[in-house]
Design an enzyme around this catalytic site. Structure first.
Site, PDB file in Angstrom:
ATOM      1  CG  ASP A  48      46.833 -46.278  86.090  1.00 29.70           C
ATOM      2  OD1 ASP A  48      46.086 -47.186  86.466  1.00 29.70           O
ATOM      3  OD2 ASP A  48      46.955 -45.196  86.696  1.00 29.70           O
ATOM      4  CE  LYS A 136      46.295 -56.505  85.386  1.00 30.43           C
ATOM      5  NZ  LYS A 136      46.085 -55.132  85.855  1.00 30.43           N
ATOM      6  CB  CYS A 437      25.078 -18.862  60.702  1.00 33.42           C
ATOM      7  SG  CYS A 437      24.164 -18.775  62.245  1.00 33.42           S
ATOM      8  CB  CYS A 452      23.586 -21.405  66.722  1.00 34.99           C
ATOM      9  SG  CYS A 452      23.151 -20.540  65.212  1.00 34.99           S
TER      10      CYS A 452
END
Ligand code: D41
Length: 711
Positions: A48, A136, A437, A452
């Site tokens: 919007d 609103k 790494c 990892c």
């Protein structure tokens, strides 16, 4: 036309005029197209705020250059078309729109108050005007017509004069009474209630989840989901879309004396059984906590905790008599204004997709964005959560995306603006090794996150790994907490666990807020921690899924660090409570050379752990079968495999899945297979169930014999 000099002032003016004209018509075309998608198809391409920006630009251009104005400009009519499928409804009283204070600062309230006072002709020393302040809601305006207390018609706002009959769909909204609540007074002949149909955020999330499960299209935000539901042609589908409603005004009224103030009107509507939002107040003037400014600020702070979206607050002159005095300009009352908050969604471009490694090793794809102001700050990164979210949203480098930032929440990419990709862009793929790494990246079965496996070796996980290692239940390094870990890592003093044990007094004492005494204390604590136990050490390594209990089980089962590091998945599975996920996690951890190195370096730094930890020594090595490994094979006459295993373990023995030279006994039942053969070939003693029971009994007798006195 005479030749014009290059430097003639008319020339740039002419080309400026031409480009202004081009710009205005381009804006009109875009706005028409977006309005159609937004209002008619309920499937907007842009947020919007972006629409508003285009609209405002066109409006400003037309104001400054009225010659550019055309009759078909989107600024010249209220948008919204009647869909073929719905019957048009002419509103008995037009549904006005509400003026928006474009200023998002707190002064918006003061500007409105000043205008009201001026228009009412109030002098500076006149008392403050009383306002009703409310939220609103970010939904869809609707008119509910009650005749003699019965809901007879529900219509959308449409262009304000004519809307669409959506009674069937609105009747499915549980919050909207089909009959007004009786409370001692007769229902009015006609009562038209105006308000906003919206969708709660949790309902929205659930709806989208359901849509995804059914392979159907998801909605970008609650407002669009609500609009889609209200204008759904099939009421059966509409009924499954969870809508809510708040009343905020009146349309046609016959046979009811309307209360003299807006706040009392809302009370009256609530008494008729209509939902009215509790977050409203009566404010005196604009300034201060008791004024509109205070309300704006309070709601701003509350905004993100509300269960539904709002895009601002609304101020209304409370007294109806004053409202009437102020009247209207075109279709907007002079007595009300919407004061917006900064938009939480904006459009921008994805410049790259990077991977961020979190403290826990989780790999998160992050969109690097062209900087955009959203939710009150400039955003340059937004999370894409994980590979599946990224794929689902179909985000690629170069795409124009909707970015959302609500409150303190990490900005996220909500979706891609369709149809703007200009050339082929390869799909994003997760790296197979950690960008920080280099360790392997894995995703566990049934999980969405990639991780990892570097653990304590990975720089991204450093602080977390150090804290975990230092905690009381692990290595118990007194005084090594959050702040100190931050300091040590940030100063570059410690990058890996072994480096903890290499710090010197001088460097430590040179740290900010680190007195000699505390540095000495830390070194002493580190020294003390070196005498560890196997389970604590193992737990301290921070292997995923290896908590304290599992670490103890592993220590008890294998007895030695090296055997744990080298254990196969199969061997790990023999440990009590270790299933495939945990076994894999341990195996993957020790498959990373870095992790093995860390263990070696810690050993080299002087960290020790007895092969049998003291705790199990009392339970285990003094136990009759301590240090003995048995293998079970075949079916025993009266004991189940689990029972036999428990008996052996309770006696301090270990049950292994494979026969080797180190196996002390093989317990064989019926239909024993290759393990029995192997035992025979290796010369490992073979027992039947009776033999096992005898062994246990004999062992118990042995253990009962007096122990030699300790020195
Ligand atoms: O919450 C809202 N979206 C809201 C909309 C509200 N709280 N109050 C509103 N009041 C009015 C007037 C002043 C005209 C009775 C409105 C709207 N109008 C409105 N919403 C959409 C068009 C008009």
């Amino acid at each position: 036309m005479p030749q014009t000099d290059m430097f003639d002032a008319d020339l740039p003016a002419d080309s400026e005029l031409a480009s202004r004209q081009d710009r205005a018509s381009a804006l009109r075309e875009q706005l028409h197209a977006h309005a159609h998608r937004y209002y008619v198809l309920d499937d907007p391409l842009i947020p919007d705020a972006e629409y508003d920006r285009l609209f405002n630009e066109l409006q400003a251009l037309e104001r400054a250059h009225p010659e550019l104005l055309t009759a078909d400009s989107p600024t010249q009519r209220v948008l919204g078309k009647v869909l073929d499928g719905f019957t048009p409804v002419r509103h008995a009283v037009p549904m006005l729109s509400i003026r928006t204070e474009t200023d998002t600062e707190a002064s918006g309230a003061e500007v409105f108050d000043a205008r009201v006072r001026r228009e009412l002709g109030l002098l500076d020393d006149a008392p403050p005007v009383e306002y009703a302040a409310e939220l609103k809601f970010d939904g869809l305006a609707i008119n509910l017509r009650y005749e003699h207390g019965v809901l007879t018609q529900a219509a959308t706002r449409g262009d304000g004069e004519t809307g669409e009959d959506v009674t069937q769909n609105i009747r499915t909204v549980g919050q909207i009474p089909l009959k007004l609540k009786a409370h001692g007074i007769d229902a009015p002949k006609v009562l038209e209630v105006r308000g906003e149909v919206y969708m709660r955020r949790d309902d929205f999330d659930r709806l989208n989840e359901r849509q995804r499960e059914h392979g159907e299209k998801t909605f970008v935000n609650p407002r669009n989901a609500a609009a889609g539901a209200v204008r759904q042609l099939d009421p059966a589908i509409a009924a499954k879309r969870p809508l809510s409603f708040f009343a905020y005004g009146l349309g046609d009224v016959q046979g009811w004396e309307v209360p003299p103030t807006h706040s009392e009107l809302l009370d009256a509507l609530a008494a008729w059984g209509l939902p009215v939002c509790e977050h409203r107040t009566v404010a005196q003037g604009a300034s201060g906590d008791g004024g509109l400014v205070g309300f704006h600020r309070r709601i701003g702070a509350l905004r993100d905790q509300l269960p539904f979206d709002i895009d601002g607050v609304v101020y209304k002159v409370n007294r109806r008599a004053l409202q009437e005095e102020l009247g209207f300009v075109t279709r907007e009352p002079r007595w009300a204004v919407a004061h917006k908050y900064p938009a939480q969604e904006q459009l921008t471009q994805v410049e790259a997709i990077d991977i961020q490694v979190g403290r826990t090793g989780k790999l998160t794809p992050v969109a690097r964005l062209k900087p955009v102001f959203v939710g009150g700050v400039t955003v340059t990164n937004a999370t894409l959560h994980n590979l599946f979210e990224l794929r689902r949203k179909r985000v690629r480098v170069g795409d124009t995306v909707i970015v959302r930032r609500a409150g303190d929440v990490i900005p996220e990419v909500v979706g891609v603006v369709a149809g703007e990709r200009l050339s082929y862009v390869p799909n994003f793929a997760m790296p197979t090794s950690c960008p920080v790494c280099g360790s392997d990246v894995v995703r566990e079965r049934g999980e969405v996150d990639h991780r990892c496996t570097g653990g304590l070796y990975c720089a991204a996980q450093r602080k977390q790994a150090l804290l975990h290692f230092a905690q009381r239940r692990a290595m118990d390094i007194e005084g090594l907490g959050d702040k100190l870990v931050d300091q040590l890592v940030d100063a570059g003093l410690v990058r890996t666990l072994p480096e903890l044990y290499k710090m010197g007094l001088t460097k430590l004492a040179a740290l900010d807020r680190m007195a000699d005494k505390s540095a000495q204390n830390l070194l002493a604590a580190l020294e003390k921690s070196k005498a560890a136990t196997l389970p604590r050490f193992l737990f301290g390594l921070g292997i995923r899924h290896v908590g304290e209990a599992t670490a103890k089980d592993l220590a008890r089962h294998f007895g030695q660090m090296d055997r744990i590091m080298d254990a196969s998945i199969e061997q790990l599975l023999e440990v009590r409570d270790v299933g495939p996920v945990v076994a894999h996690s341990i195996r993957t951890f020790f498959d990373q050379p870095h992790n093995r190195e860390v263990v070696e370096q810690l050993r080299a730094a002087g960290v020790t752990w007895p092969e049998h930890e003291p705790l199990t020594e009392s339970d285990s090595s003094t136990l009759p079968l301590a240090g003995k490994t048995l293998v079970l094979t075949g079916t025993l006459p009266s004991l189940s495999r689990d029972e036999a295993k428990a008996m052996i373990e309770n006696a301090g023995g270990k049950v292994s899945g494979s026969v080797s030279k180190k196996t002390h006994y093989v317990v064989a039942g019926e239909e024993a297979g290759s393990k029995l053969e192997k035992a025979q070939s290796l010369g490992v003693p073979i027992l039947d169930e009776a033999g096992l029971r005898e062994l246990l009994a004999a062992a118990v007798a042995d253990a009962a014999a007096p122990e030699p006195e300790s020195p």
